[in-house]
Write a protein that holds these residues in place. Structure first.
Motif, mmCIF file in Angstrom:
data_model
loop_
_atom_site.group_PDB
_atom_site.id
_atom_site.type_symbol
_atom_site.label_atom_id
_atom_site.label_comp_id
_atom_site.label_asym_id
_atom_site.label_seq_id
_atom_site.Cartn_x
_atom_site.Cartn_y
_atom_site.Cartn_z
ATOM 1 N N UNK A 202 4.480 3.661 -3.733
ATOM 2 C CA UNK A 202 4.656 4.218 -2.388
ATOM 3 C C UNK A 202 3.421 4.005 -1.520
ATOM 4 N N UNK A 203 2.244 4.094 -2.116
ATOM 5 C CA UNK A 203 1.009 3.854 -1.365
ATOM 6 C C UNK A 203 1.003 2.432 -0.810
ATOM 7 N N UNK A 204 1.436 1.483 -1.633
ATOM 8 C CA UNK A 204 1.448 0.081 -1.202
ATOM 9 C C UNK A 204 2.559 -0.233 -0.208
ATOM 10 N N UNK A 205 3.715 0.410 -0.343
ATOM 11 C CA UNK A 205 4.888 -0.026 0.426
ATOM 12 C C UNK A 205 5.244 0.863 1.614
ATOM 13 N N UNK B 11 11.830 -6.070 4.954
ATOM 14 C CA UNK B 11 11.720 -7.450 4.469
ATOM 15 C C UNK B 11 10.463 -7.631 3.619
ATOM 16 N N UNK B 12 9.354 -7.072 4.062
ATOM 17 C CA UNK B 12 8.108 -7.185 3.296
ATOM 18 C C UNK B 12 8.202 -6.403 1.989
ATOM 19 N N UNK B 13 8.910 -5.280 2.006
ATOM 20 C CA UNK B 13 9.075 -4.490 0.789
ATOM 21 C C UNK B 13 9.930 -5.248 -0.238
ATOM 22 N N UNK B 14 10.940 -5.954 0.217
ATOM 23 C CA UNK B 14 11.747 -6.774 -0.699
ATOM 24 C C UNK B 14 10.862 -7.858 -1.323
ATOM 25 N N UNK C 248 7.799 -15.354 0.419
ATOM 26 C CA UNK C 248 7.497 -14.813 1.756
ATOM 27 C C UNK C 248 7.959 -15.713 2.900
ATOM 28 N N UNK C 249 8.699 -16.770 2.605
ATOM 29 C CA UNK C 249 9.026 -17.758 3.647
ATOM 30 C C UNK C 249 9.818 -17.190 4.824
#
Length: 86
Positions: free
Chosen positions: A15-18, A24-27, A51-52
């Motif tokens: 959770x701290x990171x996301x 989209x970035x979380x996926x 990440x494209x």
């Protein structure tokens, strides 16, 4: 590592990171986290593939929580959890 299909999941670290990532970035983060089970470090090529579809802001936010290491990138707490389990 290949024989062990799991690692300890730390919800607080996740959770701290996301918490500030877009969906989209979380996926992409989740895909990187899963790829760590096969490779303790994702290569530049894997990073680019995963990440494209991210826009510039999402990519920048994701890269803030990844650690650049020799040979690619890691999610530090995931790599540490996998290494502890081994």
């Amino acid at each position: 590592m290949a024989n062990d299909p799991a690692f300890l999941f730390y919800p607080g670290d996740y959770l701290k990171d996301t918490q500030m990532l877009s969906e989209a970035a979380q996926v992409a983060y989740d895909r990187i986290m899963c790829e760590h089970m096969r490779n303790i470090c994702i290569t530049q090529q894997q990073h680019k593939f995963i990440t494209k579809r991210l826009n510039e802001d999402d990519l920048e936010a994701l890269n803030l929580v990844l650690k650049k290491v020799s040979g690619g990138y890691q999610i530090p707490w995931v790599a540490e959890s996998i290494n502890k389990r081994n």
